[in-house]
Design a protein around this motif. Structure first.
Motif, PDB file in Angstrom:
ATOM      1  N   GLY A  46      39.503 -11.691 -40.390  1.00 20.64           N
ATOM      2  CA  GLY A  46      39.671 -11.920 -38.961  1.00 20.64           C
ATOM      3  C   GLY A  46      39.324 -10.724 -38.091  1.00 20.64           C
ATOM      4  N   VAL A  47      38.908  -9.612 -38.708  1.00 18.67           N
ATOM      5  CA  VAL A  47      38.587  -8.411 -37.934  1.00 18.67           C
ATOM      6  C   VAL A  47      37.309  -8.630 -37.129  1.00 18.67           C
ATOM      7  CG1 VAL A  47      37.903  -5.989 -38.106  1.00 18.67           C
ATOM      8  CG2 VAL A  47      39.751  -6.863 -39.541  1.00 18.67           C
ATOM      9  N   GLU A  48      37.347  -8.281 -35.856  1.00 19.87           N
ATOM     10  CA  GLU A  48      36.196  -8.439 -34.983  1.00 19.87           C
ATOM     11  C   GLU A  48      35.558  -7.119 -34.600  1.00 19.87           C
ATOM     12  OE1 GLU A  48      37.236 -10.716 -31.571  1.00 19.87           O
ATOM     13  OE2 GLU A  48      38.046 -12.412 -32.717  1.00 19.87           O
ATOM     14  N   ALA A  49      36.314  -6.014 -34.702  1.00 16.44           N
ATOM     15  CA  ALA A  49      35.783  -4.707 -34.319  1.00 16.44           C
ATOM     16  C   ALA A  49      36.467  -3.621 -35.140  1.00 16.44           C
ATOM     17  CB  ALA A  49      35.973  -4.454 -32.826  1.00 16.44           C
ATOM     18  N   LEU A  50      35.749  -2.520 -35.327  1.00 16.37           N
ATOM     19  CA  LEU A  50      36.262  -1.380 -36.090  1.00 16.37           C
ATOM     20  C   LEU A  50      36.207  -0.144 -35.215  1.00 16.37           C
ATOM     21  CD1 LEU A  50      37.024   0.200 -38.746  1.00 16.37           C
ATOM     22  CD2 LEU A  50      34.549   0.345 -39.179  1.00 16.37           C
ATOM     23  N   LEU A  51      37.311   0.609 -35.193  1.00 20.25           N
ATOM     24  CA  LEU A  51      37.382   1.880 -34.482  1.00 20.25           C
ATOM     25  C   LEU A  51      37.660   2.977 -35.503  1.00 20.25           C
ATOM     26  CD1 LEU A  51      37.653   3.759 -32.018  1.00 20.25           C
ATOM     27  CD2 LEU A  51      40.018   2.987 -31.782  1.00 20.25           C
ATOM     28  N   VAL A  52      36.769   3.964 -35.577  1.00 21.87           N
ATOM     29  CA  VAL A  52      36.913   5.088 -36.511  1.00 21.87           C
ATOM     30  C   VAL A  52      37.175   6.341 -35.695  1.00 21.87           C
ATOM     31  CG1 VAL A  52      35.802   6.472 -38.302  1.00 21.87           C
ATOM     32  CG2 VAL A  52      35.356   4.015 -38.175  1.00 21.87           C
ATOM     33  N   SER A  53      38.283   7.036 -35.958  1.00 14.47           N
ATOM     34  CA  SER A  53      38.593   8.278 -35.251  1.00 14.47           C
ATOM     35  C   SER A  53      38.464   9.447 -36.213  1.00 14.47           C
ATOM     36  CB  SER A  53      40.007   8.237 -34.662  1.00 14.47           C
ATOM     37  OG  SER A  53      40.993   8.277 -35.681  1.00 14.47           O
ATOM     38  N   ARG A  76      44.943   2.098 -47.116  1.00 10.87           N
ATOM     39  CA  ARG A  76      44.650   3.526 -47.073  1.00 10.87           C
ATOM     40  C   ARG A  76      43.411   3.814 -47.913  1.00 10.87           C
ATOM     41  NH1 ARG A  76      50.455   6.801 -47.520  1.00 10.87           N
ATOM     42  NH2 ARG A  76      51.441   5.805 -45.695  1.00 10.87           N
ATOM     43  N   VAL A  77      42.682   4.851 -47.492  1.00 13.52           N
ATOM     44  CA  VAL A  77      41.513   5.295 -48.242  1.00 13.52           C
ATOM     45  C   VAL A  77      41.813   6.695 -48.767  1.00 13.52           C
ATOM     46  CG1 VAL A  77      39.032   5.682 -48.219  1.00 13.52           C
ATOM     47  CG2 VAL A  77      40.031   3.962 -46.697  1.00 13.52           C
ATOM     48  N   TYR A  78      41.696   6.865 -50.076  1.00 16.93           N
ATOM     49  CA  TYR A  78      42.012   8.128 -50.728  1.00 16.93           C
ATOM     50  C   TYR A  78      40.735   8.836 -51.165  1.00 16.93           C
ATOM     51  CZ  TYR A  78      46.791   6.291 -51.062  1.00 16.93           C
ATOM     52  OH  TYR A  78      48.036   5.769 -50.774  1.00 16.93           O
ATOM     53  N   VAL A  79      40.665  10.140 -50.897  1.00 18.98           N
ATOM     54  CA  VAL A  79      39.570  10.980 -51.382  1.00 18.98           C
ATOM     55  C   VAL A  79      40.199  12.050 -52.268  1.00 18.98           C
ATOM     56  CG1 VAL A  79      37.765  12.627 -50.767  1.00 18.98           C
ATOM     57  CG2 VAL A  79      38.112  10.572 -49.378  1.00 18.98           C
ATOM     58  N   GLU A  80      39.816  12.072 -53.547  1.00 12.83           N
ATOM     59  CA  GLU A  80      40.437  12.975 -54.505  1.00 12.83           C
ATOM     60  C   GLU A  80      39.377  13.728 -55.295  1.00 12.83           C
ATOM     61  OE1 GLU A  80      42.581  10.055 -56.668  1.00 12.83           O
ATOM     62  OE2 GLU A  80      44.343  10.108 -55.355  1.00 12.83           O
ATOM     63  N   ALA A  81      39.582  15.030 -55.460  1.00 12.77           N
ATOM     64  CA  ALA A  81      38.674  15.853 -56.251  1.00 12.77           C
ATOM     65  C   ALA A  81      38.911  15.593 -57.734  1.00 12.77           C
ATOM     66  CB  ALA A  81      38.880  17.331 -55.929  1.00 12.77           C
ATOM     67  N   PRO A 100      45.761  10.728 -47.198  1.00 12.69           N
ATOM     68  CA  PRO A 100      44.874   9.566 -47.129  1.00 12.69           C
ATOM     69  C   PRO A 100      44.532   9.202 -45.689  1.00 12.69           C
ATOM     70  CG  PRO A 100      47.119   8.854 -47.531  1.00 12.69           C
ATOM     71  CD  PRO A 100      47.144  10.360 -47.575  1.00 12.69           C
ATOM     72  N   SER A 101      43.455   8.459 -45.522  1.00 12.24           N
ATOM     73  CA  SER A 101      43.057   7.933 -44.221  1.00 12.24           C
ATOM     74  C   SER A 101      43.661   6.540 -44.076  1.00 12.24           C
ATOM     75  CB  SER A 101      41.538   7.871 -44.112  1.00 12.24           C
ATOM     76  OG  SER A 101      40.969   9.153 -44.293  1.00 12.24           O
ATOM     77  N   CYS A 102      44.440   6.357 -43.029  1.00 16.05           N
ATOM     78  CA  CYS A 102      45.173   5.097 -42.866  1.00 16.05           C
ATOM     79  C   CYS A 102      44.365   4.068 -42.082  1.00 16.05           C
ATOM     80  CB  CYS A 102      46.503   5.355 -42.156  1.00 16.05           C
ATOM     81  SG  CYS A 102      47.642   6.389 -43.109  1.00 16.05           S
ATOM     82  N   LEU A 103      44.556   2.811 -42.457  1.00 19.03           N
ATOM     83  CA  LEU A 103      43.908   1.686 -41.793  1.00 19.03           C
ATOM     84  C   LEU A 103      44.972   0.857 -41.091  1.00 19.03           C
ATOM     85  CD1 LEU A 103      41.625   0.610 -44.775  1.00 19.03           C
ATOM     86  CD2 LEU A 103      40.880   1.847 -42.741  1.00 19.03           C
ATOM     87  N   SER A 116      41.315  11.181 -42.304  1.00 15.39           N
ATOM     88  CA  SER A 116      42.044  12.391 -42.689  1.00 15.39           C
ATOM     89  C   SER A 116      41.127  13.601 -42.651  1.00 15.39           C
ATOM     90  CB  SER A 116      42.614  12.220 -44.104  1.00 15.39           C
ATOM     91  OG  SER A 116      42.994  13.462 -44.654  1.00 15.39           O
ATOM     92  N   LYS A 117      41.718  14.774 -42.427  1.00 14.82           N
ATOM     93  CA  LYS A 117      40.928  16.007 -42.428  1.00 14.82           C
ATOM     94  C   LYS A 117      40.417  16.348 -43.827  1.00 14.82           C
ATOM     95  CE  LYS A 117      44.946  19.078 -43.083  1.00 14.82           C
ATOM     96  NZ  LYS A 117      45.691  20.227 -42.532  1.00 14.82           N
ATOM     97  N   ASP A 118      40.933  15.665 -44.853  1.00 19.23           N
ATOM     98  CA  ASP A 118      40.457  15.903 -46.213  1.00 19.23           C
ATOM     99  C   ASP A 118      39.148  15.186 -46.517  1.00 19.23           C
ATOM    100  OD1 ASP A 118      42.569  17.600 -47.173  1.00 19.23           O
ATOM    101  OD2 ASP A 118      43.877  15.861 -47.167  1.00 19.23           O
ATOM    102  N   VAL A 119      38.675  14.366 -45.604  1.00 18.86           N
ATOM    103  CA  VAL A 119      37.387  13.698 -45.793  1.00 18.86           C
ATOM    104  C   VAL A 119      36.309  14.641 -45.282  1.00 18.86           C
ATOM    105  CG1 VAL A 119      35.996  11.665 -45.304  1.00 18.86           C
ATOM    106  CG2 VAL A 119      38.478  11.457 -45.475  1.00 18.86           C
TER     107      VAL A 119
END
Length: 268
Positions: A46-53, A76-81, A100-103, A116-119
């Motif tokens: 049902g998503v019609e638009a995406l906002l990325v900050s 959430r999107v996780y980026v791990e080394a 993590p980056s939250c949705l 997240s600043k870790d991305v």
């Protein structure tokens, strides 16, 4: 006349040795994974638009003035080394865990991704692909990002009380005129904003990016960008999804509870 001046000795270059060491050392690899909440995948239809900050100030803007009580976290999107040096020490002998980056999903069918600043730039393309895979190709995409003004290639002329300047960059399929002028040449964006715009151009998605440039490194002064960013939601097509008002109560609460308010020397 003597022509022999002794044995030639080859000195080892420190730079050469370090370069060899870098080549032998294994490169750092990252994994990008997404975890959706229960029922989150079904709500993506049902998503019609995406906002990325991307950036502290615009993320604070989204969390304070865009997201409301009726918004819900859907993943959430996780980026791990995977390898490389140990993670950053927090000062108390405990490694800092990557954030993590939250949705978030709003009642108006807007999906908000607070990066997240870790991305970092190293995983920006895979991160953008992962987030864009959640939405339909027909969805509108907006990217908000905050930078220090020395990253702006062109004239810097803040006007008014916002103490910032905003430009735009959009894909050829974006159906409306952006509310801010085009980013001056050379039009440079980096990391996640650049990756999202690139993926949208390649995939012929409707996308617009609004990079905000400010003169301060302060992470606690939301007033710098609030008025300027309010404009991007006052015209088509995003006025349908966000009704942003400068709520004095929320701004006051932000100033008094912002955990970064004492770290005014941090970068954006």
């Amino acid at each position: 006349m003597a022509t022999f001046f002794g044995e030639v000795k080859y000195l080892v270059s420190r730079a050469y040795d370090e370069e060899d060491d870098d080549e032998d050392a294994p490169g750092i690899t990252y994994s990008v994974r997404m975890e959706l909440s229960e029922g989150g995948q079904g709500k993506m239809d049902g998503v019609e638009a995406l906002l990325v900050s991307y950036g502290t100030l615009v993320t604070d803007f989204c969390e304070t003035l865009v997201l409301g009580e009726q918004c819900q976290e859907v993943g959430r999107v996780y980026v791990e080394a995977q390898n490389g040096p140990s993670v950053e020490d927090t000062g108390d002998f405990h490694p800092r865990k990557p954030i993590p980056s939250c949705l978030y999903l709003t009642p108006t069918s807007l999906l908000v991704c607070c990066v997240s600043k870790d991305v970092t730039a190293a995983v920006a393309s895979r991160f953008a692909q992962k987030v864009l895979s959640l939405i339909k190709p027909s969805c509108l995409v907006m990217v908000l990002s905050s930078h220090h003004y020395d990253a702006l290639k062109g004239n810097y002329a803040p006007q008014g009380e916002d103490n910032c300047v905003v430009h735009s960059l959009h894909s050829s399929t974006f159906p409306h005129t952006p509310v801010y002028p085009q980013l001056p040449q050379p039009a440079i964006l980096d990391s996640v904003p650049a990756a999202v715009v690139t993926e949208c151009v390649v995939g012929q998605r409707q996308c617009v990016a609004y990079p905000v440039f400010t003169e301060t490194y302060s992470t606690g002064d939301l007033d710098l960008v609030a008025g300027a960013l309010q404009r991007v939601f006052q015209g088509k097509p995003f006025q349908k999804y966000v009704s942003v008002r400068l709520d004095a109560k929320k701004l006051h609460q932000y100033r008094t509870t912002n955990p970064r308010r004492e770290n005014l020397d941090l970068y954006l």
